[in-house]
Design a protein around this motif. Structure first.
Motif, mmCIF file in Angstrom:
data_model
loop_
_atom_site.group_PDB
_atom_site.id
_atom_site.type_symbol
_atom_site.label_atom_id
_atom_site.label_comp_id
_atom_site.label_asym_id
_atom_site.label_seq_id
_atom_site.Cartn_x
_atom_site.Cartn_y
_atom_site.Cartn_z
ATOM 1 N N UNK A 107 -0.056 0.751 3.991
ATOM 2 C CA UNK A 107 -1.016 1.057 2.930
ATOM 3 C C UNK A 107 -0.454 0.545 1.597
ATOM 4 N N UNK A 108 -0.805 -0.673 1.244
ATOM 5 C CA UNK A 108 -0.261 -1.334 0.059
ATOM 6 C C UNK A 108 -0.723 -0.649 -1.223
ATOM 7 N N UNK A 109 0.142 -0.674 -2.243
ATOM 8 C CA UNK A 109 -0.198 -0.085 -3.530
ATOM 9 C C UNK A 109 0.064 -1.088 -4.647
ATOM 10 N N UNK A 110 -0.567 -0.848 -5.791
ATOM 11 C CA UNK A 110 -0.287 -1.618 -6.997
ATOM 12 C C UNK A 110 -0.598 -0.727 -8.184
ATOM 13 N N UNK A 111 -0.194 -1.190 -9.380
ATOM 14 C CA UNK A 111 -0.448 -0.409 -10.591
ATOM 15 C C UNK A 111 -1.488 -1.113 -11.448
ATOM 16 N N UNK A 112 -2.451 -0.342 -11.920
ATOM 17 C CA UNK A 112 -3.515 -0.898 -12.768
ATOM 18 C C UNK A 112 -2.981 -1.155 -14.173
ATOM 19 N N UNK A 143 -6.512 0.920 0.547
ATOM 20 C CA UNK A 143 -7.535 1.746 1.197
ATOM 21 C C UNK A 143 -7.085 3.186 1.113
ATOM 22 N N UNK A 144 -8.023 4.098 1.258
ATOM 23 C CA UNK A 144 -7.699 5.525 1.282
ATOM 24 C C UNK A 144 -7.660 5.993 2.735
ATOM 25 N N UNK A 145 -6.733 6.884 3.023
ATOM 26 C CA UNK A 145 -6.642 7.454 4.371
ATOM 27 C C UNK A 145 -7.631 8.615 4.445
ATOM 28 N N UNK A 146 -8.772 8.360 5.029
ATOM 29 C CA UNK A 146 -9.839 9.373 5.043
ATOM 30 C C UNK A 146 -10.294 9.767 6.454
ATOM 31 N N UNK A 150 -1.425 3.618 10.294
ATOM 32 C CA UNK A 150 -0.113 3.813 9.683
ATOM 33 C C UNK A 150 0.973 3.799 10.750
ATOM 34 N N UNK A 151 1.971 2.955 10.557
ATOM 35 C CA UNK A 151 3.028 2.818 11.551
ATOM 36 C C UNK A 151 4.385 3.183 10.973
ATOM 37 N N UNK A 152 5.149 3.953 11.752
ATOM 38 C CA UNK A 152 6.502 4.340 11.354
ATOM 39 C C UNK A 152 7.531 3.312 11.827
ATOM 40 N N UNK A 153 7.144 2.521 12.811
ATOM 41 C CA UNK A 153 8.101 1.698 13.559
ATOM 42 C C UNK A 153 8.956 0.783 12.695
ATOM 43 N N UNK A 208 -2.081 9.223 -0.637
ATOM 44 C CA UNK A 208 -2.613 8.346 0.404
ATOM 45 C C UNK A 208 -4.074 8.672 0.732
ATOM 46 N N UNK A 209 -4.419 9.928 0.673
ATOM 47 C CA UNK A 209 -5.792 10.307 1.010
ATOM 48 C C UNK A 209 -6.768 10.036 -0.128
#
Length: 358
Positions: free
Chosen positions: A100-105, A114-117, A125-128, A168-169
């Protein structure tokens, strides 16, 4: 006469203790010459040298470049002489490493791709490969350990599963974080599935950090106060407890849960070696309630550094120090993060007051 010589030698040794050793002793509630001092969010926004770097690099670029992340981490240590450096990074590196990529406005705040809904979003979402994808953090910490040597303590950190879930949500910074709370209240089974996945990711990430030779870790439960006191243990506390238990760490673990005033048993039960106290909470009360083998960190109001004068900051810093006088295990810090508007002369006043405390 011999007693006097031994006493003088002991005092001289105390005065020569390194910042790293001072932090490690205080975090274990051992005697120190004075409390160690570092500030949450000390690396970055308030510093002109950081702002200079931001003219040519985005926040995420600084985080993901090991050399630049190390440089930003070192800037406040060089300027103010803090006893501990904390890695320049972000709690959202975990969701990004999970997919779940993020950036700053430009206008401020974070936005995620995307939102985890839904359960389907959670399955994405992967932990591996979290540790592999966060290898830039490993490299930055190893650079810092070499640079700081035995002189200055080095801290790593992460967000708590609950706080990560709230971001994340929503999929962005929002005025009110409500989706994770709604999920926890209406469908605990699904929330627990997300929390379990985040707990596994955070645990793997922190084990990687420990392997670099850091001196301590802080778990930021920044949204813990969004929960009712009766909800905190199930939604947040138990997952931090699981992480700390699974780490089996020999280094101190700090838990900072913002806005938690009546959940001392739950915070103590996490197994943290140090409990961070926010500026809204009475340090004197915490001192009475928290067992003496657990250190306390805090808790000057960050607003003072932006809104007042060096004289006021020095006076308020002394009040915090006096509140903790005689109790082994005090790490001086703010009660939340340093703000971009913090005045450099006020930070200097704070650090000088702590360093001159006897």
């Amino acid at each position: 006469m011999l007693f006097v010589i031994v006493l003088l030698m002991s005092l001289a040794t105390e005065k020569m203790v390194s910042a790293r050793e001072r932090f490690n002793r205080a975090a274990r509630c051992q005697p120190v010459d004075r409390p160690p001092v570092w500030l949450m969010r000390q690396a970055g926004r308030a510093l002109p040298e950081y702002r200079k770097l931001k003219e040519t690099h985005t926040f995420v670029q600084l985080v993901q470049n090991p050399e630049l992340a190390a440089e930003v981490t070192l800037q406040p240590v060089r300027r103010f002489g803090f006893d501990a450096a904390i890695l320049f990074s972000d709690i959202l590196v975990i969701p990004e490493a999970m997919g779940q990529t993020y950036s700053f406005k430009e206008t401020g705040g974070v936005v995620m791709d995307f939102a985890v809904t839904s359960k389907a979003d959670m399955e994405k979402l992967s932990v591996e490969r979290v540790v592999e994808k966060l290898s830039y953090v490993d490299r930055a910490l190893r650079i810092l350990r070499r640079e700081l040597g035995d002189q200055t303590a080095l801290l790593g950190f992460t967000g708590s599963p609950w706080t990560l879930a709230t971001f994340m949500m929503e999929g962005a910074s929002v005025p009110k974080y409500s989706r994770a709370l709604q999920l926890f209240r209406e469908d605990k089974k699904t929330y627990f599935a997300l929390a379990e996945k985040l707990t596994a990711a955070v645990t793997a990430y922190l084990k990687m950090q420990i392997a670099t030779g850091i001196d301590g870790l802080q778990i930021f439960d920044s949204h813990g106060g969004h929960l009712a006191p009766t909800e905190f243990q199930e939604a947040s506390g138990r997952w931090m407890k699981d992480i700390i238990a699974n780490l089996r760490a020999t280094i101190p673990i700090i838990v900072f849960s913002l806005g938690i005033h009546d959940n001392w048993p739950d915070l103590i039960a996490t197994g943290a070696n140090v409990i961070g106290i926010d500026w809204q909470t009475s340090l004197a009360e915490a001192r009475k309630i928290v067992p003496s083998h657990i250190a306390l960190q805090g808790n000057l109001s960050p607003a003072l550094l932006a809104e007042s004068t060096p004289e006021v900051v020095a006076a308020e810093t002394k009040k915090v120090l006096e509140t903790m006088r005689g109790r082994p295990g005090h790490i001086f810090n703010l009660g939340h993060g340093l703000t971009p508007a913090a005045k450099l002369e006020n930070i200097v006043a704070l650090v000088d007051t702590v360093k001159n405390h006897e």
